[in-house]
Design an enzyme around this catalytic site. Structure first.
Site, PDB file in Angstrom:
ATOM      1  N   HIS A   6       0.834  -1.208   0.000  1.00  0.00           N
ATOM      2  CA  HIS A   6       0.000   0.000   0.000  1.00  0.00           C
ATOM      3  C   HIS A   6       0.867   1.256   0.000  1.00  0.00           C
ATOM      4  CE1 HIS A   6      -3.634   2.391   1.221  1.00  0.00           C
ATOM      5  NE2 HIS A   6      -2.685   3.178   1.698  1.00  0.00           N
ATOM      6  N   GLU A   7       1.784   1.334   0.951  1.00  0.00           N
ATOM      7  CA  GLU A   7       2.632   2.522   1.038  1.00  0.00           C
ATOM      8  C   GLU A   7       3.526   2.654  -0.197  1.00  0.00           C
ATOM      9  OE1 GLU A   7       1.807   4.594   3.097  1.00  0.00           O
ATOM     10  OE2 GLU A   7       0.662   3.331   4.471  1.00  0.00           O
ATOM     11  N   HIS A  10       1.790   4.545  -2.971  1.00  0.00           N
ATOM     12  CA  HIS A  10       1.962   5.999  -2.868  1.00  0.00           C
ATOM     13  C   HIS A  10       3.334   6.407  -3.394  1.00  0.00           C
ATOM     14  CE1 HIS A  10      -1.710   6.836  -0.763  1.00  0.00           C
ATOM     15  NE2 HIS A  10      -1.398   6.137   0.310  1.00  0.00           N
ATOM     16  N   HIS A  43       3.519   6.543  -7.110  1.00  0.00           N
ATOM     17  CA  HIS A  43       2.815   7.730  -7.599  1.00  0.00           C
ATOM     18  C   HIS A  43       3.740   8.950  -7.511  1.00  0.00           C
ATOM     19  CE1 HIS A  43      -1.419   9.789  -7.745  1.00  0.00           C
ATOM     20  NE2 HIS A  43      -0.741   9.914  -8.873  1.00  0.00           N
TER      21      HIS A  43
END
Length: 779
Positions: free
Chosen positions: A565-566, A569, A572
């Site tokens: 999940h992290e 980010h 991105h």
């Protein structure tokens, strides 16, 4: 100036803080390539190797606790993140002052713009001004949340308050706004490109949301309220981890009758000797929730574990009241209406409609998941067997979940043919997972993660790993600082912090001493994006054979999901390389920012991906696929209840921020919370004041629905692009070039229409909201 807060995944430990099912593993008989020597894996799995590489920073850390050691900051090669100012807390003050002076110069330059030639660069000048401010504000947000040095943390709070106030003052600068309006009106004549126009419109929205067209006294009031909200919000965040009381008293007679003697022996008694002082933090209360047969004991413990102090409730009430006042000041009915302007959802009504569309189907699924536990409870307590969903939901309480879930899990393990006593985490050391992520990114995006040794003073703790992100065409495109190991005093909440955004170099930008610079394949220099990933993974001692033991981080599947999940980010931030920092990476709409990270959770749950990256820490063998599939099925335990919990939190966020009055004493946040819990009726909590521990009410005010909204979008993208083949480079490139690389520089609805091949989504209308909300499975 446009700001975007740090993004992260907060695991709210109301019902889902601990994995109940301990899974066992069987390894494939075929030998696999021994990957123990891979550099990326080794820097995370072999601590002695890392200590040898990073000996200067370990030596620095040791010297801080001794009288003699490094004599001054001049002994350091650099400061935090290779910013030479950041060698000490005083250096942070100097960097803040340096940035303040630079901002003043830029404002003076902008105020004096007169010619059309000067106007051509106006939006870039505004972006540079924003970059100067954000590089202090973002840095301070990171330091005050993570740095182990209290002086650094206190200084960061002071510097943050100073620069945040300056930012709010500039957001009410009429001259800046008038020039921007003129610039956008003459965009064709000035030859502005689409990214500049998009950035200009976003900045204009910021001015308008700051009351730029209001009377001077209203603009001054906006600055005051914004500052108060920032301070009380940070105070609220700083206290979310604290419980109301460190222990509760429960009679010895009751405890001795229902609790294992070994557990009781670990607790102190009060001065009368008649009551145990049961702690409300640590492993003991969690053990009691899983093993204690008495519901009264479980209820008392659960309630105290999920309760905060009255002072914390006062902080939350003050935060909500200030936000209502700010929204009213600027002509909005409530803070939700004010905040959702410019977001994908657009209005509170659209958000409520989206959440309600999820409630009915998810409640039925949650009740179905809880039914076996409810039947078990009825059998063990002698109550009537529940048959309907309503009867199940009426019987099951939040403090029942762990106890009856543990009994069911134990029965499953005893009947399992896969139990060999070894945890599945043995195949997923932190280094293995990091290497697996690098391999995955290389396949779908053409980038890889390369470990680098930090300079002395570059990191805030010697166990922080520097990872360079390298593109197959452009070379170094960004830097990640991975602070992934547990440390005393460290936040338990995983997060991604933007420290420095990607952007092109500004015109006549000569001073690069405080930034890290990259060069793309065309020879153009750009500011490297710099981010920090923060987790709290635990070291364990493992047996390497031949009498050798080693410290290593072995990850459970939920922790792998957290890391993926992290890292979503992070990708991105790395790939969203726009000209202007205001729209780079995660600087996009709040209800769009979680999409890349939640999409990565799909990869983390995919059997093909997990099987390909698995490697036993000692043998190097991959995990047996059938074992993994069985484990995946077991790991879905109460997944719809978890989704419903997210729905409840999203509704709570909306209800608190839809309030439209601020009369003294009129906001009862606990009553609102309990009323909502009773209405939604899945593991309802009408006992605790947990709402005061919900930290995202500050950072994601009126926008917490974004998690569910982006889950729905991610599910559709996964099905469309990666369900058939998670390693597909063509579809990876489509997602990278169709969505990630644009950051916030294009309308998110348009980007979705491109990657989902659904042109109607570009309108971002009610049909689009219904289309996204229509998710049958996979959330």
């Amino acid at each position: 100036m446009l700001r975007t807060v740090s993004v992260g995944r907060q695991y709210v430990q109301r019902y889902f803080g601990h994995c109940l099912i301990v899974n066992s593993v069987r390894h494939s008989s075929s030998a696999t390539v021994n990957r123990l020597k891979q550099p990326l894996r080794r820097v995370f799995d072999d601590d002695s190797h890392w200590r040898a590489l990073n000996h200067s920073n370990y030596k620095l850390n040791e010297s801080k606790g001794r009288k003699f050691g490094l004599r001054s900051t001049s002994d350091l090669e650099t400061g935090l993140f290779q910013n030479s100012y950041l060698k000490s807390a005083n250096g942070l003050v100097e960097f803040t002052q340096h940035s303040f002076e630079k901002a003043k110069e830029l404002v003076q330059k902008i105020h004096s713009i007169e010619t059309q030639d000067e106007m051509k660069y106006y939006i870039k000048d505004l972006d540079q001004l924003s970059d100067v401010l954000c590089r202090v504000i973002d840095l301070c947000e990171f330091i005050r949340a993570t740095h182990p040095d209290k002086k650094f943390v206190q200084t960061a709070q002071q510097c943050h308050e100073k620069m945040f106030e300056i930012m709010n003052i500039l957001n009410t600068d009429v001259r800046l706004c008038d020039l921007l309006t003129q610039c956008l009106r003459e965009s064709d004549v000035l030859g502005l490109d689409s990214e500049e126009i998009r950035t200009g419109k976003i900045l204009l929205e910021d001015f308008e949301k700051s009351g730029i067209y209001m009377k001077p006294e209203i603009r001054e009031k906006f600055i005051q309220l914004s500052q108060e909200i920032s301070v009380i919000g940070q105070d609220f965040i700083n206290n979310t981890e604290y419980v109301r009381s460190n222990y509760i008293k429960i009679s010895c007679e009751l405890m001795d009758a229902h609790v294992n003697k070994m557990v009781c022996s670990q607790m102190k008694k009060d001065i009368t000797g008649e009551y145990y002082k049961v702690p409300t933090y640590g492993y003991i209360p969690h053990t009691l929730l899983r093993t204690c047969s008495d519901e009264v004991i479980r209820m008392k413990i659960w309630t105290e574990m999920h309760s905060c102090s009255d002072a914390q409730i006062e902080r939350l009430t003050k935060l909500i009241s200030l936000r209502v006042e700010l929204a009213k000041l600027l002509g909005s009915q409530n803070f939700a209406q004010y905040q959702l302007h410019g977001k994908m959802a657009k209005t509170p009504e659209n958000v409520s409609g989206f959440l309600e569309s999820l409630v009915h189907s998810t409640r039925i699924k949650a009740a179905s998941e809880l039914k076996p536990l409810a039947v078990l409870k009825s059998e063990l307590t002698g109550t009537q067997t529940p048959h309907t969903s309503e009867e199940v939901l009426e019987l099951m309480k939040p403090w029942d979940r762990d106890y009856y879930g543990s009994i069911q899990a134990l029965a499953q393990r005893r009947s399992s043919s896969l139990d060999n006593g070894e945890s599945i985490s043995s195949s997923f050391s932190l280094g293995v997972v990091m290497q697996g992520l690098s391999d995955l990114f290389e396949k779908i995006y053409g980038i890889k993660l390369v470990p680098a040794t930090p300079k002395t003073g570059e990191t805030w703790s010697p166990d922080v790993r520097r990872i360079d992100v390298v593109d197959e065409h452009d070379g170094l495109i960004g830097v990640m600082y991975c602070d992934l190991f547990e440390r005393e005093g460290k936040t338990p909440n995983p997060a991604h912090f933007t420290v420095c955004c990607s952007r092109n170099m500004y015109l006549n930008e000569a001073d690069t001493s405080t930034i890290q610079v990259g060069v793309n394949s065309n020879g153009q220099k750009f500011q490297l994006p710099v981010i920090s990933l923060v987790c709290d993974f635990r070291w364990v001692e493992v047996n390497m054979g031949d009498g050798k033991h080693q410290q290593m981080c072995l990850l459970q599947l939920n922790e792998i999901e957290t890391l993926f999940h992290e890292m979503g980010h992070a990708m991105h931030s790395m790939l969203g390389r726009t000209q202007l920092q205001n729209v780079s990476g995660t600087r996009c709409a709040t209800d769009f920012v979680e999409l890349p990270s939640i999409l990565m959770e799909h990869f983390a749950r995919d059997t093909r991906v997990l099987s390909s990256i698995s490697s036993h820490y000692k043998t190097g063998k991959s995990l047996d696929v059938e074992v993994l599939k069985n484990h995946q099925l077991e790991n879905q335990f109460l997944q719809n209840c978890e989704t419903f919990s997210q729905i409840k939190m999203s509704f709570l966020d909306q209800e608190l921020h839809n309030l439209d009055h601020t009369t003294d004493g009129s906001i009862d946040v606990i009553a609102i919370y309990h009323r909502l819990e009773r209405r939604l009726a899945v593991l309802p909590d009408d006992q605790s004041n947990w709402c005061g521990k919900f930290g995202h009410l500050f950072g994601y005010g009126a926008s917490y629905y974004s998690y569910l909204f982006d889950r729905a979008i991610a599910s559709k993208i996964w099905d469309h692009l990666f369900e058939q083949d998670p390693f597909n480079r063509t579809n990876g490139t489509k997602f990278k070039e169709g969505l990630l690389q644009w950051g916030g520089s294009r309308d998110p609805w348009y980007l979705l229409s491109q990657v989902l091949d659904e042109p109607r989504l570009a309108k971002g209308d009610e049909w689009g909201m219904r289309y996204i909300g229509d998710v049958k499975t996979g959330m």
